[in-house]
Scaffold this active site. Structure first.
Site, PDB file in Angstrom:
ATOM      1  N   GLU A 157      21.062  -0.038  85.365  1.00  0.00           N
ATOM      2  CA  GLU A 157      21.858   0.753  86.272  1.00  0.00           C
ATOM      3  C   GLU A 157      21.401   0.586  87.788  1.00  0.00           C
ATOM      4  O   GLU A 157      20.908   1.396  88.416  1.00  0.00           O
ATOM      5  CB  GLU A 157      21.732   2.069  85.889  1.00  0.00           C
ATOM      6  CG  GLU A 157      22.354   2.415  84.509  1.00  0.00           C
ATOM      7  CD  GLU A 157      22.497   4.185  84.489  1.00  0.00           C
ATOM      8  OE1 GLU A 157      21.976   4.753  84.864  1.00  0.00           O
ATOM      9  OE2 GLU A 157      23.477   4.322  83.580  1.00  0.00           O
ATOM     10  N   GLU A 308      25.138   2.493  76.511  1.00  0.00           N
ATOM     11  CA  GLU A 308      24.361   3.799  76.291  1.00  0.00           C
ATOM     12  C   GLU A 308      25.188   5.011  76.454  1.00  0.00           C
ATOM     13  O   GLU A 308      26.485   5.096  76.975  1.00  0.00           O
ATOM     14  CB  GLU A 308      23.604   4.383  77.730  1.00  0.00           C
ATOM     15  CG  GLU A 308      22.380   3.348  77.806  1.00  0.00           C
ATOM     16  CD  GLU A 308      21.614   3.590  79.075  1.00  0.00           C
ATOM     17  OE1 GLU A 308      21.674   4.930  79.567  1.00  0.00           O
ATOM     18  OE2 GLU A 308      20.804   2.801  79.926  1.00  0.00           O
TER      19      GLU A 308
HETATM   20  C1  GLA Z   1      20.848   6.271  82.432  1.00  0.00           C
HETATM   21  C2  GLA Z   1      19.675   5.609  82.252  1.00  0.00           C
HETATM   22  C3  GLA Z   1      18.898   5.725  81.151  1.00  0.00           C
HETATM   23  C4  GLA Z   1      18.800   7.421  81.011  1.00  0.00           C
HETATM   24  C5  GLA Z   1      20.172   7.928  81.037  1.00  0.00           C
HETATM   25  C6  GLA Z   1      20.219   9.538  80.771  1.00  0.00           C
HETATM   26  O1  GLA Z   1      22.118   6.105  81.670  1.00  0.00           O
HETATM   27  O2  GLA Z   1      20.084   3.952  82.226  1.00  0.00           O
HETATM   28  O3  GLA Z   1      17.738   5.077  81.190  1.00  0.00           O
HETATM   29  O4  GLA Z   1      18.044   7.772  82.026  1.00  0.00           O
HETATM   30  O5  GLA Z   1      20.851   7.691  82.207  1.00  0.00           O
HETATM   31  O6  GLA Z   1      21.331  10.091  80.732  1.00  0.00           O
END
Ligand code: GLA
Ligand code: ZN
Length: 679
Positions: A157, A308
């Site tokens: 991210e 995710e």
């Molecule tokens: C993001 C991050 C993860 C985690 C999630 C929690 O997507 O990439 O590492 O912190 O948020 O919602």
């Protein structure tokens, strides 16, 4: 566990990728065998690690402790679980931040960050670049050829911006490449405004909120520059990886409509796009679908990965709400319906401490396979191995494109006016929402796309930053027979946010057959109306142009105010195609009404009986099997059962193997994945 992939082609695997983030470095090793046993029970076949593993892999500069990673990769391999290998550069170790302070970003308030959190590295920090490169090389050399590894996960991210002196200096170099001279820059940014003309490059500073906020060209260029700089970091890692494991596909996890990064630029550097989707239980399913369609549009319709999603709660929302039974499955299937070739969760096990200790996970604190969430995850995993795998790699190209553009978003976000309630993303989502209701598949794409051949209908909500090349390509496509729908606030500014002298709709004046005389801004409680000749009327919001017709014909008029009866929606015949103009912004209902008629004229319809829109709260989408069969997804996002009118013929559900025809009942949060059977 094989992967078949060659550069430039959508990667596919021999099972549907199902798994997610795994942080074994947070737990004692004694738990690892149990993890793998549970992963197998959950239907997981891929684990992403070690996303935040830098501190555990390099406890001191140049001293690597890789044994634990070797051990867990071997265990995963033995357990039949493949690995999405992360480069571990997302969190910098404490020793690194303390020894090399240039690594930490300076925030827009001018404060330098202290060590902590994650993603806090400056993209131009020589020490971050050097040490991250060393780590990535080490990981790639040691583990890149490990048989468990199926793909690469670069960093995590990306997105934090930096305002440090190093970035400022690089920004000036970047500007000197973009603008041939200071004069050109001064003109492009219209720095004569409030007498902000620059006489030397050195005086240009990043757009601190307590500094230069009034020159929007500067702000937009700084966002471009920072987005490119972070993309440069991502490429730096990618190039190292590719030099060692050219056979493995590479991704980094995006975040949908994330303001700071222009993912249209980023996508070019990756083999496959992936994103993190975290819908709240009361969010609009159409908005989640929008994120999927946007991610799919980043690489011209190529399937993407859902990297995710939370199997349960999100700790960072106001209320960490549980997802009701069935919700998780509907959400996972929705991603697949729109082109996801994986369903992956954050996270495997709930953390024992720290910021995410209350974030949802497949395995609860102290929980096991008897927990509800675990059971639901396992159920979806088994369904996807049976059914999801059959659509891997296959998409049905959309006929409708909705244009979305980051610099255009920045332009609206930074502008003072025209309406403080205007939210570019929300408006684009409304347009998307209309098609979602009608059951029509849409790809959300960049206006700078080269190939428009697959689209019959191109919808450009609020495309105010209309770059001449983009305008020209789309205009040609209309000339050849496509339909364009543009709206108020089209084509006023160029790539540097400078207003053109022709006014709106700029380069599309001819194709739309009108020009804009003036634009009213409507308070939320005082909408206007669009009224069709048959008396049908809908509220219209935010903006209302008064237009001068230059060939366009009136399709609907304003219903209120002193410009009542003036044109609100027009149609212009241009070449073989047409250009519609929405001089104001109808609400979702009004848009649905407008597009329902238009898609009927264009011969587009939902895949249900009679081309009818699905019942409210139900979504339809289609994918393709490798054999070329269309798979119809029907997803009930409501908790009550609904009646689905199938188009004539017989169908087989890929999950249940049941045969269906005619009208069928679909339970709350139920999903159908239907292939048409030969008569
Ligand atoms: C993001 C991050 C993860 C985690 C999630 C929690 O997507 O990439 O590492 O912190 O948020 O919602
Ligand atoms: Zn910096």
């Amino acid at each position: 566990m094989t992967s078949s992939w060659q550069n430039g082609v959508t990667p596919t695997w021999d099972s549907f990728l199902y798994g997610g983030d795994y942080n074994p470095d947070q737990w004692p090793k004694e738990i690892w065998d149990r993890d793998i046993e549970l992963m197998q029970k959950a239907g997981w076949n891929i684990a992403t690690l070690p996303v935040f593993g830098w501190a555990a892999l390099e406890p001191e500069e140049g001293v690597y402790t890789l044994d634990w990673l070797q051990e867990i990769l071997d265990k995963l391999q033995a357990g039949g679980i493949r690995v999405c290998l992360a480069t571990a550069t997302a969190s910098v170790p404490a020793w690194l931040a303390h020894r090399y302070p240039d690594v930490l970003i300076t925030m827009s308030d001018g404060k330098k960050r202290k060590h902590g959190d994650r993603h806090v590295f400056c993209p131009h920090s020589p020490n971050y670049r050097r040490l991250a490169s060393n780590l990535v090389r080490k990981i790639a050399e040691t583990f890149g050829h490990h048989p468990a590894v199926a793909l690469w996960h670069i960093n995590n991210e990306y997105g934090w911006q930096c305002y440090c002196d190093l970035c400022a200096a690089e920004f000036r170099i970047w500007l000197q490449k973009r603008y041939a001279s200071l004069d050109e820059l001064n003109y492009a940014w219209n720095t004569a405004f409030w007498g902000h003309t620059y006489r030397t490059w050195e005086h240009i500073e990043p757009p601190f909120p307590f500094g230069e906020t009034s020159i929007h060209g500067l702000k937009i260029d700084y966002y471009r520059f920072q987005s490119e700089a972070l993309a440069g970091l991502c490429r730096m890692e990618r190039d190292i990886i590719k030099s060692i494991t050219p056979e493995l596909p590479v991704t980094t996890n995006f975040m949908g409509t994330y303001f700071n990064l222009d993912y249209h630029q980023w996508a070019k550097d990756l083999d496959v796009c992936s994103w993190d989707s975290y819908p709240a239980i009361d969010s609009n399913p159409s908005d989640t679908a929008f994120g999927h369609s946007l991610t799919r549009g980043l690489k011209n319709g190529q399937p993407f990965l859902l990297m995710e999603t939370s199997p349960s709660q999100q700790n960072w929302s106001t209320y960490s709400r549980l997802k009701p039974p069935g919700w998780l499955r509907a959400q996972g299937m929705q991603a697949v319906a729109h082109g996801a070739d994986s369903v992956m969760y954050f996270q495997w096990r709930k953390s024992p401490g720290g910021f995410e200790k209350y974030h949802g996970a497949v395995v609860e604190h102290g929980g096991d396979e008897k927990n509800r969430v675990f059971q639901e995850v396992a159920q979806l995993g088994s369904d996807l191995q049976k059914a999801g795998i059959q659509v891997q790699g296959g998409v049905v190209p959309a006929k409708v494109a909705i244009l979305f553009d980051w610099p255009n978003w920045w332009s609206f976000a930074f502008a003072s006016g025209p309406n403080q309630e205007l939210d570019y993303c929300a408006v684009v989502r409304d347009f998307y929402g209309a098609f979602h209701r009608l059951g029509i598949d849409v790809e959300v794409v960049s206006p700078s796309r080269d190939d428009w051949s697959s689209f019959d209908l191109i919808v450009a909500p609020l495309l105010n930053m209309l770059r001449p090349d983009d305008a020209q390509k789309i205009k040609l496509k209309v000339q050849e027979g496509a339909t364009l729908v543009a709206t108020t606030y089209t084509g006023l500014v160029d790539a540097s946010d400078r207003v053109n002298f022709e006014g709106a709709p700029g380069h599309w004046r001819e194709v739309l057959g009108l020009s804009v005389m003036e634009t009213d801004s409507l308070p939320g409680d005082q909408p206007n109306e669009v009224v069709w000749s048959d008396g049908v009327r809908f509220p219209a919001r935010l903006l209302a142009d008064r237009v001068r017709l230059e060939g366009a014909e009136i399709r609907a008029r304003y219903g209120k105010g002193w410009y009542k009866d003036e044109p609100a929606i027009t149609e212009n015949f241009y070449g073989e195609g047409r250009g519609f103009y929405l001089a104001t912004l109808p609400t979702l209902e009004g848009l649905t009404h407008f597009f329902r008629d238009l898609i009927t004229e264009l011969g587009l319809s939902s895949p249900l009986a009679g081309g009818a829109a699905p019942p409210l709260g139900v979504e339809v989408a289609q994918r393709l099997t490798p054999g070329g069969e269309i798979v119809l997804f029907v997803i009930n996002h409501t908790s009550s059962s609904v009646d689905i009118p199938l188009a004539p013929g017989f169908y087989r559900d890929l999950v249940s193997s049941q045969k269906h025809s005619g009208r069928i009942g679909l339970a709350g949060y139920g999903v159908l994945m239907l292939v048409h059977l030969a008569e």
